[in-house]
Design an enzyme around this catalytic site. Structure first.
Site, PDB file in Angstrom:
ATOM      1  N   THR A   6       3.897 -15.265  -4.647  1.00  0.00           N
ATOM      2  CA  THR A   6       4.624 -14.054  -5.050  1.00  0.00           C
ATOM      3  C   THR A   6       5.790 -14.530  -5.900  1.00  0.00           C
ATOM      4  O   THR A   6       6.202 -15.687  -5.800  1.00  0.00           O
ATOM      5  CB  THR A   6       5.175 -13.293  -3.819  1.00  0.00           C
ATOM      6  OG1 THR A   6       4.115 -13.012  -2.920  1.00  0.00           O
ATOM      7  CG2 THR A   6       5.844 -11.989  -4.208  1.00  0.00           C
ATOM      8  N   ASP A  57       3.112  -6.888   1.334  1.00  0.00           N
ATOM      9  CA  ASP A  57       4.462  -6.367   1.536  1.00  0.00           C
ATOM     10  C   ASP A  57       5.238  -6.148   0.251  1.00  0.00           C
ATOM     11  O   ASP A  57       6.196  -5.381   0.224  1.00  0.00           O
ATOM     12  CB  ASP A  57       5.246  -7.308   2.452  1.00  0.00           C
ATOM     13  CG  ASP A  57       5.476  -8.671   1.810  1.00  0.00           C
ATOM     14  OD1 ASP A  57       4.490  -9.268   1.333  1.00  0.00           O
ATOM     15  OD2 ASP A  57       6.618  -9.147   1.798  1.00  0.00           O
ATOM     16  N   THR A 107       8.561 -13.354   0.219  1.00  0.00           N
ATOM     17  CA  THR A 107       7.297 -13.980  -0.135  1.00  0.00           C
ATOM     18  C   THR A 107       6.720 -14.620   1.117  1.00  0.00           C
ATOM     19  O   THR A 107       7.436 -15.313   1.842  1.00  0.00           O
ATOM     20  CB  THR A 107       7.469 -15.032  -1.242  1.00  0.00           C
ATOM     21  OG1 THR A 107       6.254 -15.781  -1.368  1.00  0.00           O
ATOM     22  CG2 THR A 107       8.608 -16.003  -0.950  1.00  0.00           C
ATOM     23  N   GLY A 108       5.453 -14.389   1.367  1.00  0.00           N
ATOM     24  CA  GLY A 108       4.863 -14.999   2.550  1.00  0.00           C
ATOM     25  C   GLY A 108       3.666 -14.217   3.032  1.00  0.00           C
ATOM     26  O   GLY A 108       2.985 -13.542   2.258  1.00  0.00           O
ATOM     27  N   GLY A 155       2.179 -11.386   4.036  1.00  0.00           N
ATOM     28  CA  GLY A 155       2.645 -10.026   3.856  1.00  0.00           C
ATOM     29  C   GLY A 155       2.415  -9.104   5.025  1.00  0.00           C
ATOM     30  O   GLY A 155       3.235  -8.219   5.303  1.00  0.00           O
TER      31      GLY A 155
END
Length: 325
Positions: A187, A218, A238-239, A241
């Site tokens: 992201t 997300d 970021t990760g 989601g």
């Protein structure tokens, strides 16, 4: 690692991320790392120049994310990841902290810069989130630049999908976590405080490599991956989601600042740590109303950087000293 710093002057602050989850430190050679640092620097300069001239936080985060979307190293815009069926579906969002205006798009492919599509939704529609064909029709009506499939195709992302599909046929996890976290986390995003004290956030993504068509993470969900509130902070996450959505992670940080009186670094660090305990690998960048910036993550690394009114650009990938220039 939460990073620096406090911007004590009534100046400006900009922070960006190019995604949490990276190649393991031993697998990242200096030449490749230099490309990531250069991409982050370009994004920070694009936003910095707007803020230094007295421009708005919203304009700065938009410009920074456009720069990252245009760089195929990052999983957004031109470098977006493929779904399990080989299609591209991108999500993006923007939010400004003074009036809580927000705009987002999800599941689109065509606009060269999804973040501009999200901003158009915010500024030229009565809605917050548009998806799929309806979003594309709106973007065409707004005259946004479009690009064909060849523009968004990158061999690296295509081969990443093939690797995932082979592993799935073998009954294995999509990626070996000992080698590469990036397939799950890509992201880009930016947060800023301008000279007038206004906050803004923007986030854009190609999503998880090999995701099911129609999956939305997300990034375009207000309060989950993107949030801005002048009384507390602006956040771009970021990760993983799904976990960030379940815990409304970006808004949770702002809520802890408002209701518990926690400083930004403490609130952001606690939320990222708590997400990790339930499998939420990733990180975020955040800035508060005073210009303090936090950049915590709970995985192998996060492509990230920040700049304040002194104009010096700082970038990092792992838990390491920032490179400054």
């Amino acid at each position: 690692m939460t990073g620096p710093t406090r911007n004590a002057s009534p100046g400006f602050t900009l922070a960006v991320h190019g995604g949490a989850g990276t190649l393991r430190r031993g697998l990242m050679d200096e030449a490749r790392a230099a490309l990531y640092h250069a991409g982050l620097r370009s994004a920070l300069i694009a936003g910095r120049d707007i803020l230094a001239a007295g421009g708005s936080a919203l304009d700065a985060v938009t410009a920074a994310v456009v720069a990252l979307e245009d760089d195929q190293l990052f999983n957004a815009g031109r470098g977006a990841s493929f779904t399990a069926t080989g299609t591209l579906e991108m999500d993006a969002a923007v939010m400004e902290g003074r009036g809580h205006r927000a705009g987002a798009v999800a599941g689109i492919c065509g606009p060269r810069n999804p973040v501009l599509a999200a901003r158009a939704v915010m500024e030229h529609s009565p809605h917050v989130l548009l998806t799929g064909e309806g979003a594309l029709a709106f973007c065409r009506a707004q005259g946004l630049p479009f690009a064909g499939p060849d523009y968004f195709y990158t061999e690296t992302r295509w081969q990443a999908l093939q690797h995932i599909l082979v592993r799935r046929r073998q009954g294995l996890a999509d990626a070996d976590p000992e080698e590469d976290d990036a397939l799950r986390h890509g992201t880009v995003g930016a947060v800023a405080r301008d000279r007038a004290g206004n906050l803004a956030a923007a986030t854009s993504t190609g999503g998880m490599a090999g995701k099911l068509p129609g999956r939305v993470g997300d990034s375009p969900i207000t309060g989950a991956g993107t949030y801005a509130d002048n009384t507390s902070c602006a956040v771009s996450a970021t990760g993983h989601g799904e976990v960030f959505m379940r815990f409304v992670a970006a808004h949770e940080i702002a809520a802890r600042m408002r209701h518990r009186g926690q400083p930004l670094a403490e609130a952001a660090g606690e939320v990222v740590d708590e997400l990790a305990r339930v499998g939420g690998s990733g990180g975020l960048v955040a800035v508060d109303r005073d210009g303090t910036v936090a950049l915590p993550f709970n995985c192998s690394g996060m492509y990230r950087g920040y700049v304040t009114a002194d104009g010096i650009v700082h970038t990092a990938i792992y838990d390491e000293p920032y490179r400054s220039s």
